[in-house]
Design a protein around this motif. Structure first.
Motif, PDB file in Angstrom:
ATOM      1  N   GLU A 116       0.836  -1.213   0.000  1.00 21.23           N
ATOM      2  CA  GLU A 116       0.000   0.000   0.000  1.00 21.23           C
ATOM      3  C   GLU A 116       0.870   1.263   0.000  1.00 21.23           C
ATOM      4  O   GLU A 116       0.739   2.115   0.885  1.00 21.23           O
ATOM      5  CB  GLU A 116      -0.920   0.006   1.238  1.00 21.23           C
TER       6      GLU A 116
ATOM      7  N   SER B 108      -0.888   5.005   0.214  1.00 17.89           N
ATOM      8  CA  SER B 108      -2.049   5.253   1.078  1.00 17.89           C
ATOM      9  C   SER B 108      -1.892   6.495   1.949  1.00 17.89           C
ATOM     10  O   SER B 108      -2.891   7.053   2.402  1.00 17.89           O
ATOM     11  CB  SER B 108      -2.320   4.033   1.954  1.00 17.89           C
TER      12      SER B 108
ATOM     13  N   THR C 131      -2.361  -3.328  -3.154  1.00 22.85           N
ATOM     14  CA  THR C 131      -3.247  -2.182  -2.993  1.00 22.85           C
ATOM     15  C   THR C 131      -4.688  -2.667  -2.937  1.00 22.85           C
ATOM     16  O   THR C 131      -5.000  -3.778  -3.372  1.00 22.85           O
ATOM     17  CB  THR C 131      -3.076  -1.151  -4.131  1.00 22.85           C
TER      18      THR C 131
END
Length: 355
Positions: free
Chosen positions: A164, A167, A196
């Protein structure tokens, strides 16, 4: 350039259990050398556990994991030539940018001068030349992300992992940093596994996407294959926010079919469906809204919501087929809530979903 050639990653019937909970369930896939493959899915689907299994931060309960053809199933993280960029970046706040990047080589026994030389080389690679003496707190979020990437690259891994990575960034930075990651991966011919939950991000950066649901693989393929030929209702809904409509397959014509959806009769690839009820996935961009009743068949509806988003207008409309989500990129003046509309479908982005 990385010292090591990019390596393949292979999972053979890999399972990971935590007590009675199965986080990864009999998963098999191959990531080819020099490609970027995204593990995509909602929270709790098993994608991060899969990434941690590649890294050696988790050990498989069953199955085999190979990196570059070598069995690493039981190897600890330190024994795998893999680097990971964490969601939080995990930079040392009391160290300079240069020392953050040089930390790995120093721990591996490289002298200070050589470690710093390697670190400067990687900082230049990610566009941060001249910022080595700053502390992480003096950098923007996007710059901190690049430091984290440089710190992973300095170990010259066979495989680079991203958990991720965007983010913590705002929308504008997300687009720029994802493009930077993709450009770097292609320039250096890196093998990358990328996690993701953002389907647009996955479509933008990936050579291939592995969609996960409930600890298993729901579908894998190129971004275009997953968007245009979803293998299930879950994939159609998760990638591209498809409207899932009931249809009736009236006639089979070889590999195509004539399907009734409300007042519309459409010709589509059959995708293995046979006569009787089917589910049809219609992308929001494929719904055409008409302010007046067209001469050709159309589905009557009513505007329930309209949102102006600059380059397009998003609509929620109520119809006999249920609530539909539509995107209009041609007329930027929103139709008023309550207005009657008629719906037809575009020639593309409408597909039968296999049962």
């Amino acid at each position: 350039m990385p010292r090591h050639a990019p390596a393949s990653i292979e999972f053979r019937s890999v399972t990971k259990r935590y007590g009675t909970v199965t986080a990864v369930d009999d998963v098999s896939f191959t990531i080819e050398p020099g490609t970027l493959v995204t593990l995509l899915g909602p929270s709790g689907c098993g994608k991060t556990t899969t990434l941690r299994l590649i890294a050696g931060l988790e050990i498989a309960s069953a199955g085999e994991i190979l990196i570059g053809g070598r069995d690493v199933t039981t190897q600890a993280a330190a024994d795998r030539n893999v680097s990971m960029v964490f969601q939080s970046y995990a930079l040392f706040p009391h160290m300079s940018v240069l020392d953050n990047v040089a930390y790995g080589p120093k721990v591996q026994g490289l002298g200070r001068a050589r470690a710093h030389a390697l670190a400067l080389e990687k900082l230049e690679l990610v566009g941060l030349s001249g910022l080595g003496n700053r502390s992480p707190s003096e950098l923007s979020g996007g710059q901190q992300q690049r430091v984290a990437v440089a710190r992973a690259l300095v170990l010259e891994p066979e495989v680079l992992l991203f958990d991720e990575p965007l983010s913590n960034l705002d929308a504008k930075l997300r687009r720029r940093v994802r493009d930077d990651i993709r450009d770097l991966q292609q320039r250096l011919n890196l093998t990358v596994a990328y996690v993701t939950h953002d389907q647009e991000e996955a479509l933008a950066v990936s050579d291939r996407i592995i969609v996960m649901s409930n600890a298993r693989i729901a579908q894998s393929g190129t971004p275009r294959e997953l968007y245009e030929e979803p293998a299930s209702v879950f994939v159609a809904d998760f990638i591209g926010n498809a409207n899932l409509l009931p249809g009736d397959l009236l006639r089979e014509e070889g590999d195509r079919a004539v399907i009734q959806v409300g007042a519309l009769t459409i010709d589509l690839p059959r995708r293995g469906a046979s006569r009787g009820p089917v589910t049809v996935a219609v992308r929001p961009d494929a719904i055409r809204l008409h302010g007046t009743q067209p001469s050709s068949p159309a589905i009557q509806a009513q505007v329930a919501k309209a949102a102006y988003l600059g380059g397009h207008v998003e609509y929620t409309v109520g119809s006999a087929l249920g609530e539909l989500f539509a995107v209009d990129r041609t007329d930027r003046t929103p139709m008023p809530v309550g207005a009657p509309v008629w719906i037809s479908f575009a020639d593309r982005d409408v597909t039968v979903v296999p049962r």
